[in-house]
Design an enzyme around this catalytic site. Structure first.
Site, PDB file in Angstrom:
ATOM      1  N   TYR A  58      14.542  -3.860 -14.003  1.00  0.00           N
ATOM      2  CA  TYR A  58      13.855  -2.581 -14.198  1.00  0.00           C
ATOM      3  C   TYR A  58      12.553  -2.805 -14.964  1.00  0.00           C
ATOM      4  CZ  TYR A  58      16.271   1.543 -12.527  1.00  0.00           C
ATOM      5  OH  TYR A  58      16.761   2.547 -11.740  1.00  0.00           O
ATOM      6  N   LYS A 115       2.623  -2.531   8.019  1.00  0.00           N
ATOM      7  CA  LYS A 115       2.204  -2.332   9.412  1.00  0.00           C
ATOM      8  C   LYS A 115       1.289  -3.491   9.808  1.00  0.00           C
ATOM      9  CE  LYS A 115       2.903   2.695   9.298  1.00  0.00           C
ATOM     10  NZ  LYS A 115       2.866   3.247   7.940  1.00  0.00           N
ATOM     11  N   ARG A 119       8.114  -3.597   3.431  1.00  0.00           N
ATOM     12  CA  ARG A 119       7.953  -2.134   3.417  1.00  0.00           C
ATOM     13  C   ARG A 119       7.554  -1.724   2.013  1.00  0.00           C
ATOM     14  NH1 ARG A 119      10.070  -0.420   8.287  1.00  0.00           N
ATOM     15  NH2 ARG A 119       9.265   1.636   7.853  1.00  0.00           N
ATOM     16  N   ASP A 135      -6.518   7.132   4.260  1.00  0.00           N
ATOM     17  CA  ASP A 135      -5.170   6.583   4.416  1.00  0.00           C
ATOM     18  C   ASP A 135      -5.249   5.544   5.535  1.00  0.00           C
ATOM     19  OD1 ASP A 135      -2.594   5.982   5.168  1.00  0.00           O
ATOM     20  OD2 ASP A 135      -1.858   8.053   5.080  1.00  0.00           O
ATOM     21  N   THR A 159       0.311   1.792   3.555  1.00  0.00           N
ATOM     22  CA  THR A 159       1.579   1.080   3.508  1.00  0.00           C
ATOM     23  C   THR A 159       1.239  -0.400   3.578  1.00  0.00           C
ATOM     24  OG1 THR A 159       1.712   1.315   5.900  1.00  0.00           O
ATOM     25  CG2 THR A 159       3.019   2.853   4.595  1.00  0.00           C
ATOM     26  N   GLU A 182       9.872  -0.021 -15.589  1.00  0.00           N
ATOM     27  CA  GLU A 182       9.020   1.168 -15.702  1.00  0.00           C
ATOM     28  C   GLU A 182       7.778   0.867 -16.527  1.00  0.00           C
ATOM     29  OE1 GLU A 182      12.303   1.713 -15.525  1.00  0.00           O
ATOM     30  OE2 GLU A 182      12.734   3.807 -14.979  1.00  0.00           O
TER      31      GLU A 182
HETATM   32  N1  DSN Z   1       6.176   6.209  10.702  1.00  0.00           N
HETATM   33  C1  DSN Z   1       4.809   5.741  10.723  1.00  0.00           C
HETATM   34  C2  DSN Z   1       4.328   5.504  12.112  1.00  0.00           C
HETATM   35  O1  DSN Z   1       5.134   5.106  12.945  1.00  0.00           O
HETATM   36  O2  DSN Z   1       3.158   5.668  12.385  1.00  0.00           O
HETATM   37  C3  DSN Z   1       3.887   6.644   9.996  1.00  0.00           C
HETATM   38  O3  DSN Z   1       4.348   6.837   8.725  1.00  0.00           O
END
Ligand code: DSN
Length: 417
Positions: free
Chosen positions: A53, A228, A234, A199, A225, A55
């Protein structure tokens, strides 16, 4: 002490993980938000760091025992700033939605006006769509793409922003196949006194690899994120100007989250290092080349793409001309070993659960080393399935060929068993 491995401790879960591993190895993954994390990223995210942990932030924690965690998080922050040229990075958001929510918390009060691209036009839930907390707790104004070109109409965005004067102006998408003009968004935000939030969840890897212009010089805040196109674990990240560092950090913790997921932070650090290497630039450029090759092949087959093509990793196709719905297409393609998702298209007359389109992207196939020839072959298979989705023999034949192709291009992070 009895401490068996997963196979012994929980054979059911072990078997399911192995099956999923085989599925990922033997299918063509075209979901544009998915990828294959490297073995190094997977290894970091599976470490004992999950036990701790932490924080707070490096050297300002609420628990003792942070000597190594501080070093890991500091490395991740420095790597994020260096890779994207950012003044400040917060690497603690659990994923993209919490990252975006932290931005609302940092800059808005409930009821404030916010503006983003509408979900059916390719935006994200957290850019103010009505079913999301961001559309319920804030007064959301949504912009659309042009009905003919399917491109963002910056004059229309400006007019809407001037009318409603949002506190936040979001640029970013989950299903927009073209580049964003971040300078134009910044100019609009400046005209109406909004904070400009980019974003880049979908395109972070392309930005890092130089295959898409970066919003960092223009945006007040950049969210993303990490799993991707960026090919990490993730997770989520927020980049911002130093002036906003305190507000963003306080919004993430203690505003929104508790302890950071340190195993994820370590894996993000590894992914950021990988993304700084020359090979990642080659990958990012190839992602776009592969998407363009697929687009050319689809168009040659007379299959209509939203906006007429792609500039990034993603393609959106209206399949209804093949007398099939998006969902039927996605299901038939999965039977043929090609996994993508059904998706609304702009101004879709159909419902989101069975819309007119399919969405696909090239990050995962590119991570396997596939290039334009393979991308074109995949597009030919997709075309064949769309035209004869009930032909079980055809689906089985393509499925067999897909497995053969996948064997030639082993996926990163997946050990053959
Ligand atoms: N779930 C993502 C996507 O597939 O684009 C977006 O958050």
């Amino acid at each position: 002490m009895y401490d068996p491995d997963l196979a012994l401790a929980d054979p059911e879960i072990h078997a399911l993980v192995r099956s999923e591993e085989r599925r990922q190895a033997e299918c063509i993954r075209l979901i544009p938000s998915e990828n294959y994390a490297s073995r190094a990223v997977l290894e970091a995210s599976g470490t004992i760091l999950t036990n701790k942990y932490s924080e707070g932030y490096p050297e300002k924690r609420y628990y003792q025992g942070q000597i190594y965690i501080d070093a890991i998080e500091t490395l991740a922050i420095h790597r994020a700033c260096a890779l994207f040229g950012a003044e400040h990075a917060n690497v603690q958001p659990y994923s993209g939605s919490p990252a975006n929510l932290a931005v609302y918390l940092a800059f808005c009060q409930p009821g404030d006006v916010v503006m983003g691209l509408s979900l059916p036009h390719g935006g994200h839930l957290t850019h103010g769509w009505n079913v999301s907390i961001t559309g319920k707790y804030f007064k959301s104004v949504q912009y659309s793409v042009d009905p003919v070109t399917h491109l963002i109409d910056y004059d229309a965005v400006r007019a809407l922003a001037k009318e409603h004067r949002p506190k936040l102006l979001f640029a970013g998408a989950t299903a927009y196949p073209r580049q964003f003009d971040f300078a134009a968004f910044a100019a609009i935000a400046a005209e109406v006194g909004a904070r400009f939030v980019a974003d880049i969840a979908h395109i972070a890897g392309l930005v890092a690899g130089g295959a898409h212009p970066s919003p960092v010089p223009y945006a007040d805040v950049v969210t993303t994120t990490t799993h991707k196109t960026l090919r990490g674990p993730r997770g989520g990240m927020i980049l911002c100007k130093s002036a906003f560092a305190k507000a963003i950090d306080r919004a993430v913790f203690p505003g929104l989250q508790g302890g950071p997921h340190n195993h994820t932070t370590a894996a993000i650090a590894v992914a950021l290092r990988e993304a700084s290497l020359p090979a990642f630039k080659v990958y990012a450029e190839q992602v776009v080349k592969n998407a363009k090759a697929m687009a050319e092949e689809f168009l040659a087959q007379g299959l209509p793409l939203i906006s007429g093509g792609t500039d990034n990793h993603l393609l959106l196709m209206d399949v209804t001309g093949c007398d099939i719905t998006g969902k039927q297409a996605a299901v038939a393609l999965e039977s043929a070993g090609i996994v993508l998702n059904y998706n609304t298209i702009p101004y879709d007359p159909r419902k989101p659960f069975d819309p007119s389109g399919i969405r696909m992207g090239t990050p995962a196939i590119t991570s396997r080393g596939m290039r334009e020839d393979q991308a074109r072959q995949i597009a030919r298979w997709i075309g064949a399935v769309l035209r004869a989705s009930a032909d079980e023999t055809l689906l089985a034949t393509i499925r067999h060929e897909v497995v053969e192709l996948c064997r030639q291009f082993p996926a990163p992070g997946i050990v053959a068993h």
